[in-house]
Design a protein around this motif. Structure first.
Motif, mmCIF file in Angstrom:
data_model
loop_
_atom_site.group_PDB
_atom_site.id
_atom_site.type_symbol
_atom_site.label_atom_id
_atom_site.label_comp_id
_atom_site.label_asym_id
_atom_site.label_seq_id
_atom_site.Cartn_x
_atom_site.Cartn_y
_atom_site.Cartn_z
ATOM 1 N N ALA A 110 0.833 -1.204 0.000
ATOM 2 C CA ALA A 110 0.000 0.000 0.000
ATOM 3 C C ALA A 110 0.868 1.254 0.000
ATOM 4 O O ALA A 110 0.521 2.255 -0.644
ATOM 5 C CB ALA A 110 -0.936 -0.007 1.203
ATOM 6 N N ILE B 107 2.007 1.950 -3.563
ATOM 7 C CA ILE B 107 0.978 2.615 -4.350
ATOM 8 C C ILE B 107 0.793 4.057 -3.880
ATOM 9 O O ILE B 107 0.634 4.976 -4.690
ATOM 10 C CB ILE B 107 -0.348 1.834 -4.266
ATOM 11 N N GLY B 108 0.830 4.267 -2.572
ATOM 12 C CA GLY B 108 0.653 5.610 -2.033
ATOM 13 C C GLY B 108 1.755 6.565 -2.454
ATOM 14 O O GLY B 108 1.487 7.724 -2.800
ATOM 15 N N ALA C 17 1.280 7.254 -6.173
ATOM 16 C CA ALA C 17 0.079 8.067 -6.386
ATOM 17 C C ALA C 17 0.315 9.504 -5.942
ATOM 18 O O ALA C 17 -0.180 10.448 -6.576
ATOM 19 C CB ALA C 17 -1.101 7.469 -5.629
ATOM 20 N N TYR D 220 -4.028 4.225 -10.236
ATOM 21 C CA TYR D 220 -3.599 3.845 -8.888
ATOM 22 C C TYR D 220 -4.778 3.425 -8.030
ATOM 23 O O TYR D 220 -4.638 2.559 -7.171
ATOM 24 C CB TYR D 220 -2.827 4.983 -8.234
ATOM 25 N N GLY D 221 -5.930 4.000 -8.252
ATOM 26 C CA GLY D 221 -7.131 3.554 -7.545
ATOM 27 C C GLY D 221 -7.496 2.125 -7.894
ATOM 28 O O GLY D 221 -7.856 1.324 -7.020
ATOM 29 N N PHE E 256 -4.949 -0.163 -6.280
ATOM 30 C CA PHE E 256 -5.218 -0.284 -4.845
ATOM 31 C C PHE E 256 -6.416 -1.198 -4.591
ATOM 32 O O PHE E 256 -6.408 -1.980 -3.640
ATOM 33 C CB PHE E 256 -5.452 1.097 -4.225
ATOM 34 N N LEU F 21 -5.149 -4.710 -5.006
ATOM 35 C CA LEU F 21 -4.303 -5.041 -3.865
ATOM 36 C C LEU F 21 -5.153 -5.359 -2.636
ATOM 37 O O LEU F 21 -4.862 -6.305 -1.898
ATOM 38 C CB LEU F 21 -3.340 -3.891 -3.570
ATOM 39 N N THR F 22 -6.200 -4.591 -2.424
ATOM 40 C CA THR F 22 -7.100 -4.855 -1.307
ATOM 41 C C THR F 22 -7.751 -6.230 -1.458
ATOM 42 O O THR F 22 -7.824 -6.990 -0.489
ATOM 43 C CB THR F 22 -8.175 -3.755 -1.235
#
Length: 109
Positions: A14, A17-18, A21, A32-33, A36, A39-40
């Motif tokens: 995470a 990605i953060g 992003a 990126y959303g 994510f 990934l979730t």
């Protein structure tokens, strides 16, 4: 694996990605959303399966004290808890470092 290692691995992905992003927020925010969200799902589905499996199985999941004391058996032999933790978290850590380095390079150039 113990839950703590699973959480650390998820936080590193995470973070990857953060960081990207945040660095490239105007260019690819939708991408990126989506990443994510995948990934979730990647971490949530196995967690849900393990909770369902707990009620059906007699074997208990490996908890932290047992993992620290006994280690774990892998395909290449026995690994201590420190060795196994390093092996599991090495790739997510390197991926996070990659995102940080790409962000630094983009900021400098």
């Amino acid at each position: 694996m113990p839950t703590e290692i699973y959480i650390a691995m998820g936080l590193m992905f995470a973070g990857f990605i953060g960081v990207l992003a945040f660095a490239f927020r105007s260019d690819m925010s939708v991408s990126y959303g989506v990443i994510f969200a995948f990934l979730t799902a990647y971490f949530l589905v196995p967690a849900l399966f393990s909770r369902v499996g707990r009620s059906l199985s007699r074997t208990k999941a490996l908890d932290w004290p047992v993992f620290r004391e006994k280690g774990i058996a892998t395909a290449t032999g026995h690994s201590t808890s420190v060795e196994a933790t390093i092996l599991i978290l090495l790739l997510p850590f390197l991926i996070l470092c990659f995102a940080i380095s790409v962000t630094i390079i983009a900021a400098v150039v």
